[in-house]
Scaffold this motif. Structure first.
Motif, short mmCIF file in Angstrom:
data_model
loop_
_atom_site.label_atom_id
_atom_site.label_comp_id
_atom_site.label_asym_id
_atom_site.label_seq_id
_atom_site.Cartn_x
_atom_site.Cartn_y
_atom_site.Cartn_z
N ASP A 114 0.81 -1.21 0.00
CA ASP A 114 0.00 0.00 0.00
C ASP A 114 0.86 1.27 0.00
N ALA A 115 1.07 1.84 -1.18
CA ALA A 115 1.89 3.05 -1.33
C ALA A 115 1.25 4.24 -0.61
N HIS A 116 -0.08 4.31 -0.59
CA HIS A 116 -0.77 5.40 0.10
C HIS A 116 -0.51 5.33 1.61
N LEU A 117 -0.47 4.11 2.13
CA LEU A 117 -0.20 3.92 3.55
C LEU A 117 1.23 4.35 3.87
N LEU A 118 2.18 3.96 3.04
CA LEU A 118 3.57 4.37 3.25
C LEU A 118 3.67 5.90 3.27
N LYS A 119 2.98 6.56 2.34
CA LYS A 119 3.01 8.02 2.30
C LYS A 119 2.38 8.61 3.56
N ALA A 120 1.26 8.05 3.99
CA ALA A 120 0.58 8.55 5.20
C ALA A 120 1.49 8.45 6.42
N VAL A 121 2.18 7.31 6.55
CA VAL A 121 3.06 7.10 7.70
C VAL A 121 4.28 8.02 7.60
N THR A 122 4.86 8.11 6.40
CA THR A 122 6.02 8.98 6.19
C THR A 122 5.66 10.44 6.49
N ASP A 123 4.50 10.88 6.01
CA ASP A 123 4.05 12.26 6.26
C ASP A 123 3.82 12.50 7.75
N ALA A 124 3.16 11.56 8.42
CA ALA A 124 2.84 11.72 9.84
C ALA A 124 4.11 11.78 10.69
N LEU A 125 5.09 10.97 10.34
CA LEU A 125 6.33 10.93 11.12
C LEU A 125 7.36 11.95 10.63
N ASP A 126 7.12 12.49 9.44
CA ASP A 126 8.00 13.50 8.84
C ASP A 126 9.45 13.01 8.77
N GLN A 127 9.59 11.73 8.41
CA GLN A 127 10.91 11.13 8.24
C GLN A 127 10.82 10.02 7.20
N LYS A 128 11.99 9.56 6.75
CA LYS A 128 11.99 8.42 5.84
C LYS A 128 11.60 7.17 6.63
N VAL A 129 10.77 6.35 6.01
CA VAL A 129 10.26 5.15 6.66
C VAL A 129 10.56 3.95 5.78
N ARG A 130 10.93 2.85 6.40
CA ARG A 130 11.09 1.58 5.69
C ARG A 130 10.13 0.59 6.32
N PHE A 131 9.25 0.04 5.49
CA PHE A 131 8.28 -0.94 5.97
C PHE A 131 8.91 -2.33 6.06
N TYR A 132 8.48 -3.06 7.07
CA TYR A 132 8.83 -4.47 7.23
C TYR A 132 7.56 -5.23 7.54
N LEU A 133 7.56 -6.50 7.24
CA LEU A 133 6.44 -7.37 7.57
C LEU A 133 6.62 -7.95 8.97
N ALA A 134 5.54 -8.39 9.56
CA ALA A 134 5.59 -9.19 10.79
C ALA A 134 4.38 -10.11 10.75
N GLU A 135 4.47 -11.19 11.51
CA GLU A 135 3.33 -12.09 11.60
C GLU A 135 2.17 -11.32 12.23
N PRO A 136 0.96 -11.50 11.71
CA PRO A 136 -0.19 -10.78 12.25
C PRO A 136 -0.36 -10.93 13.76
N ARG A 137 -0.12 -12.13 14.29
CA ARG A 137 -0.31 -12.33 15.74
C ARG A 137 0.67 -11.46 16.54
N LEU A 138 1.87 -11.21 15.99
CA LEU A 138 2.85 -10.37 16.68
C LEU A 138 2.45 -8.90 16.61
N VAL A 139 1.88 -8.50 15.47
CA VAL A 139 1.37 -7.13 15.34
C VAL A 139 0.21 -6.92 16.31
N GLU A 140 -0.69 -7.90 16.35
CA GLU A 140 -1.83 -7.79 17.26
C GLU A 140 -1.38 -7.74 18.72
N ALA A 141 -0.36 -8.54 19.07
CA ALA A 141 0.17 -8.52 20.45
C ALA A 141 0.78 -7.15 20.77
N ALA A 142 1.50 -6.57 19.80
CA ALA A 142 2.10 -5.24 20.01
C ALA A 142 1.00 -4.19 20.18
N LEU A 143 -0.05 -4.27 19.35
CA LEU A 143 -1.16 -3.32 19.47
C LEU A 143 -1.85 -3.47 20.83
#
Length: 155
Positions: A114-143
């Motif tokens: 999702d290029a729009h998502l990358l732009k939204a995150v980059t804009d919100a953080l006002d820095q260069k961002v590199r996306f990485y994947l994670a297992e959904p259960r690990l993302v859910e645990a972090a959330l």
């Protein structure tokens, strides 16, 4: 304008279709945008319903986007960076900043396509961002760690 859940559902339905998971794509398209925070993710849906398909999808996406899955449970989410991101974006899209490398922010997502998502995150953080994947259960645990009051089931 479409709400974040509807936008996320459309994007994730495309990903599910691209992964050959038509039933998951249809489920995602039918998600209600009822103003509640719910994680909208093709990978998360697959993990719950077809764990073996999720594993295969993660491997496919890791190869396609040159984005190895991160063992997110080995990192603490970066709370200072999280405060810069809209809560809805974090919770609906499964965005977890987990490290900084110089001026590059490392962020886990379940939506590498999702290029729009990358732009939204980059804009919100006002820095260069590199996306990485994670297992959904690990993302859910972090959330869950970040927003412990949320016991809602995710889609």
């Amino acid at each position: 304008p479409m709400g974040l859940v509807a936008t996320a559902a459309e994007s994730e339905a495309k990903l599910a279709a691209e992964l050959g998971e038509a039933a998951t794509a249809e489920q995602l398209k039918a998600l209600p945008d009822n103003g509640r925070f719910l994680l909208v993710s093709a990978l998360s849906s697959l993990e719950k319903e077809k764990p073996e398909a999720c594993e295969k999808a993660l491997a496919t996406l890791a190869d396609k986007y040159a984005m190895p899955p991160v063992p997110l449970d080995a990192f603490e989410p970066d709370k200072a960076l999280l405060k810069k991101l809209p809560e809805e974006l974090v919770r609906v899209r499964g965005i977890v900043p987990f490290a900084r490398l110089g001026d590059l922010l490392l962020v886990v997502t379940l939506s590498p396509h999702d290029a729009h998502l990358l732009k939204a995150v980059t804009d919100a953080l006002d820095q260069k961002v590199r996306f990485y994947l994670a297992e959904p259960r690990l993302v859910e645990a972090a959330l869950q760690k970040i927003y412990p009051e949320t016991k809602e089931t995710n889609a």
